[in-house]
Design a protein around this motif. Structure first.
Motif, PDB file in Angstrom:
ATOM      1  N   LYS A   1       0.833  -1.204   0.000  1.00 26.60           N
ATOM      2  CA  LYS A   1       0.000   0.000   0.000  1.00 26.60           C
ATOM      3  C   LYS A   1       0.870   1.256   0.000  1.00 26.60           C
ATOM      4  CE  LYS A   1      -3.973  -2.121   2.320  1.00 26.60           C
ATOM      5  NZ  LYS A   1      -4.782  -2.162   3.554  1.00 26.60           N
ATOM      6  N   GLY A   2       1.952   1.225   0.786  1.00 26.97           N
ATOM      7  CA  GLY A   2       2.824   2.390   0.868  1.00 26.97           C
ATOM      8  C   GLY A   2       3.491   2.719  -0.447  1.00 26.97           C
ATOM      9  N   ILE A   3       3.945   1.706  -1.165  1.00 30.02           N
ATOM     10  CA  ILE A   3       4.623   1.922  -2.442  1.00 30.02           C
ATOM     11  C   ILE A   3       3.642   2.407  -3.501  1.00 30.02           C
ATOM     12  CG2 ILE A   3       5.821   0.745  -4.324  1.00 30.02           C
ATOM     13  CD1 ILE A   3       7.160  -1.013  -2.194  1.00 30.02           C
ATOM     14  N   ARG A   4       2.488   1.762  -3.597  1.00 29.97           N
ATOM     15  CA  ARG A   4       1.473   2.195  -4.575  1.00 29.97           C
ATOM     16  C   ARG A   4       1.014   3.625  -4.285  1.00 29.97           C
ATOM     17  NH1 ARG A   4      -1.925  -1.397  -7.517  1.00 29.97           N
ATOM     18  NH2 ARG A   4      -3.719  -0.187  -6.821  1.00 29.97           N
ATOM     19  N   LYS A   5       0.819   3.957  -3.002  1.00 30.75           N
ATOM     20  CA  LYS A   5       0.388   5.302  -2.631  1.00 30.75           C
ATOM     21  C   LYS A   5       1.429   6.331  -3.035  1.00 30.75           C
ATOM     22  CE  LYS A   5      -1.031   8.126   1.328  1.00 30.75           C
ATOM     23  NZ  LYS A   5      -1.229   8.149   2.800  1.00 30.75           N
ATOM     24  N   ARG A   6       2.719   6.022  -2.772  1.00 26.79           N
ATOM     25  CA  ARG A   6       3.772   6.953  -3.136  1.00 26.79           C
ATOM     26  C   ARG A   6       3.873   7.095  -4.662  1.00 26.79           C
ATOM     27  NH1 ARG A   6       8.439   8.565  -0.545  1.00 26.79           N
ATOM     28  NH2 ARG A   6       7.136   8.340   1.319  1.00 26.79           N
ATOM     29  N   LEU A   7       3.676   6.023  -5.394  1.00 27.73           N
ATOM     30  CA  LEU A   7       3.698   6.085  -6.857  1.00 27.73           C
ATOM     31  C   LEU A   7       2.617   7.026  -7.369  1.00 27.73           C
ATOM     32  CD1 LEU A   7       4.683   5.028  -9.644  1.00 27.73           C
ATOM     33  CD2 LEU A   7       2.958   3.223  -9.424  1.00 27.73           C
ATOM     34  N   ILE A   8       1.399   6.868  -6.867  1.00 22.51           N
ATOM     35  CA  ILE A   8       0.283   7.718  -7.291  1.00 22.51           C
ATOM     36  C   ILE A   8       0.562   9.178  -6.933  1.00 22.51           C
ATOM     37  CG2 ILE A   8      -2.158   8.228  -6.887  1.00 22.51           C
ATOM     38  CD1 ILE A   8      -2.551   5.189  -6.500  1.00 22.51           C
ATOM     39  N   GLU A   9       1.070   9.413  -5.729  1.00 23.16           N
ATOM     40  CA  GLU A   9       1.391  10.775  -5.304  1.00 23.16           C
ATOM     41  C   GLU A   9       2.468  11.389  -6.209  1.00 23.16           C
ATOM     42  OE1 GLU A   9       2.598  10.288  -1.283  1.00 23.16           O
ATOM     43  OE2 GLU A   9       0.552  10.248  -0.463  1.00 23.16           O
TER      44      GLU A   9
END
Length: 559
Positions: free
Chosen positions: A93-101
């Motif tokens: 979740k952390g990696i996907r969230k940072r990618l989207i951001e």
């Protein structure tokens, strides 16, 4: 005097400033060089299993992109693949969230001073720029990322609408393809609808009068020869699958119909095969019979019909039609190979390679004897063609659709390819192949021969012998002893230096010579070395010495 002293101090200050400025620029250049050197390693870190490494690397590329550093776009595109990380744990979740951001910050977020219209145009332009020079894998990941961001309402509807308009304008062929795919998937009589479409398009292109329905019989066996759409065999395959499903979902008590149903199914399958083979491309009233010949003619006369897009579409259409009928395939196979060998357009060569994979699945016996045309593209000048060739061969070999007949050496060369995607794919292929029977072992001579075909081949053999001898060290598994010894016995021993490598490495395997198969492998090496003619006295003396030591340690290990 005071004036002179002031001038000297001023000059000293200027010199000091110039020295500091020079040092600043030197340090800056050195720093930039170090950053550029680190980029390949940083790209690899994006695939790390450690969350903190991935997040810090992403932050680095975002910052570099903000400062307009050229290399940053490579990392930004490589980040796209992180959208596929599973989000069933906190790390994902952390990696996907940072990618989207990160993508929101770089491509979606706009200056508040821009008007609404200007902001939409800016976002659209940014989204379009992501598609430039993107690979198919990058486009697929980009599509998934955009879908996720749209679901979270991070992209305005106006921007999406504007982007879609551009897509429709620029990607008309892809849209047409999907439209025809939809017709074949959902329509009750897609052949009739697509037949009407193609008649109208043909009339428009050639300025012809459209015949009435009674003038041309378009029955259920005739399909639209779409240049980039669903293969014409799709509907017949779907019908066959439907019939098979209907039979499989019979009610209890219908067992007495099993034999009859099985016979009917076989007859139905034979009928479908006959239609595909003889009627779709050769029937008197078939639309494909008309356009199949037209497409072949366009491909065969590429100098006459030298339109870039036309040739790409015609070649792809020809390859798709070749998947329908073995007779049509055989008639046009050499034409397809000629285009593959001579075309200067990487897109055409890449499309043909992928299509040859489909043709191999349909008509294995036809392609099998011409498989070398496929292997040749592993040395193509274009990396995308080379990568697609490796992917197609990997699929065909691992799924046992083609037999390996001494060509694995060409694939082994890809292990040393400068393009990391190609070398990684080759490594994955050999890892999977090693788990299937003895495929790698049986083709080892060919692999080594190909890897050693450059300058100073004996040097390559020496290195292989040295490394294989070292593999004996600290091994307790007798099976692994035999495998390594057999691999050594398959190598050519044509020089004194190679025999010396065996002597130097004897300390690693001398205690294994009591194993009969191991001993036999080394005596085979001696026999092979003696068979080299003419043989120098120095070489004969070295072989005698080696044989003597082999027998000496054999006796010791048996005591």
């Amino acid at each position: 005097m005071p004036d002179l002293s002031n001038q000297q101090n001023s000059s000293a200050d200027e010199i000091m400033k110039l020295q500091l400025t020079r040092r600043y620029y030197s340090d800056a250049v050195r720093f930039i060089h170090q950053v550029y050197t680190a980029v390949p390693t940083l790209c690899q870190l994006l695939g790390s299993t450690t969350k903190s490494e991935v997040l810090e690397t992403m932050e680095f590329f975002v910052t570099a992109y903000t400062y307009k550093m050229e290399f940053a776009i490579d990392g930004i595109k490589r980040m796209l693949h992180l959208i596929w990380i599973k989000d069933n744990n906190d790390e994902g979740k952390g990696i996907r969230k940072r990618l989207i951001e990160s993508y929101y910050k770089l491509y979606i977020e706009t200056d508040i001073s821009l008007s609404s219209r200007e902001a939409v145009n800016a976002v659209t332009k940014n989204l379009i720029s992501l598609t430039y020079n993107a690979t198919l894998a990058e486009l697929t990941s980009l599509e998934q990322l955009m879908s996720t961001m749209m679901a979270e309402e991070l992209i305005s509807n106006d921007a999406i609408a504007h982007y879609n308009d551009w897509v429709v304008t620029k990607l008309g062929f892809a849209v047409a393809e999907q439209a025809i795919n939809t017709i074949y998937l959902l329509g009750e009589h897609p052949d009739i609808l697509c037949g009407e479409i193609i008649k109208h398009k043909t009339a428009s292109v050639f300025d012809l009068k459209i015949p009435k329905a009674d003038d041309m019989d378009i029955d259920g066996d005739n399909f639209l020869p779409d240049q980039e759409g669903t293969p014409p065999s799709t509907e017949s395959t779907n019908i066959y699958s439907w019939a098979h499903t209907e039979k499989s979902t019979k009610n209890p008590g219908d067992d007495e119909l099993e034999q009859v149903a099985g016979t009917i199914e076989d007859e139905f399958g034979d009928a479908v095969a006959h239609i595909r083979e003889k009627e779709l491309l050769f029937g008197e009233n078939s639309l494909l019979a008309v356009f199949g010949q037209l497409i072949s003619n366009i491909c065969a006369n590429n100098k006459t019909y030298n339109h870039h897009t036309l040739q790409i579409c015609a070649t792809l259409s020809l390859a798709k039609l070749m998947c329908v009928s073995s007779e049509f395939c055989e008639n046009n196979l050499q034409l397809l190979f000629t285009i593959l060998e001579r075309s200067n357009e990487p897109t055409i060569r890449s499309n043909i390679i992928i299509s040859l994979g489909d043709i191999t699945v349909c008509f294995n016996n036809i392609i099998d004897e011409n498989i070398n045309y496929l292997y040749k593209r592993l040395a193509d000048s274009d990396n995308l063609v080379k990568k697609n060739t490796l992917m197609v061969l990997t699929h065909l070999i691992l799924n046992r659709m083609i037999k390996v007949k001494g060509q694995l050496g060409e694939m082994a060369k890809c292990l040393k390819d400068e393009d990391q995607r190609i070398s990684d794919l080759a490594r994955l292929f050999f890892t999977e192949l090693a788990s299937k029977d003895n495929a790698v072992y049986n083709n080892l001579p060919d692999i080594i021969s190909n890897l050693s075909s450059g300058d100073n081949p004996d040097k390559h053999i020496e290195n292989v012998v040295e490394k294989l001898c070292q593999r004996f060290k600290n091994l307790d598994d007798r099976r692994q002893w035999r495998n390594i010894a057999n691999c050594l016995s398959l190598l050519p021993y044509k020089s004194e230096r190679i025999i010396k490598k065996l002597l130097e490495g004897m300390s690693h395997y001398q205690d294994k010579l009591h194993e009969n198969d191991v001993h036999k492998a080394f005596t085979d090496i001696i026999t092979k070395a003696r068979s080299i003619k003419p043989q120098k006295p120095e070489m004969k003396q070295l072989i005698d010495e080696y044989e003597s030591k082999i027998e000496e340690f054999r006796q010791r290990s048996q005591e």
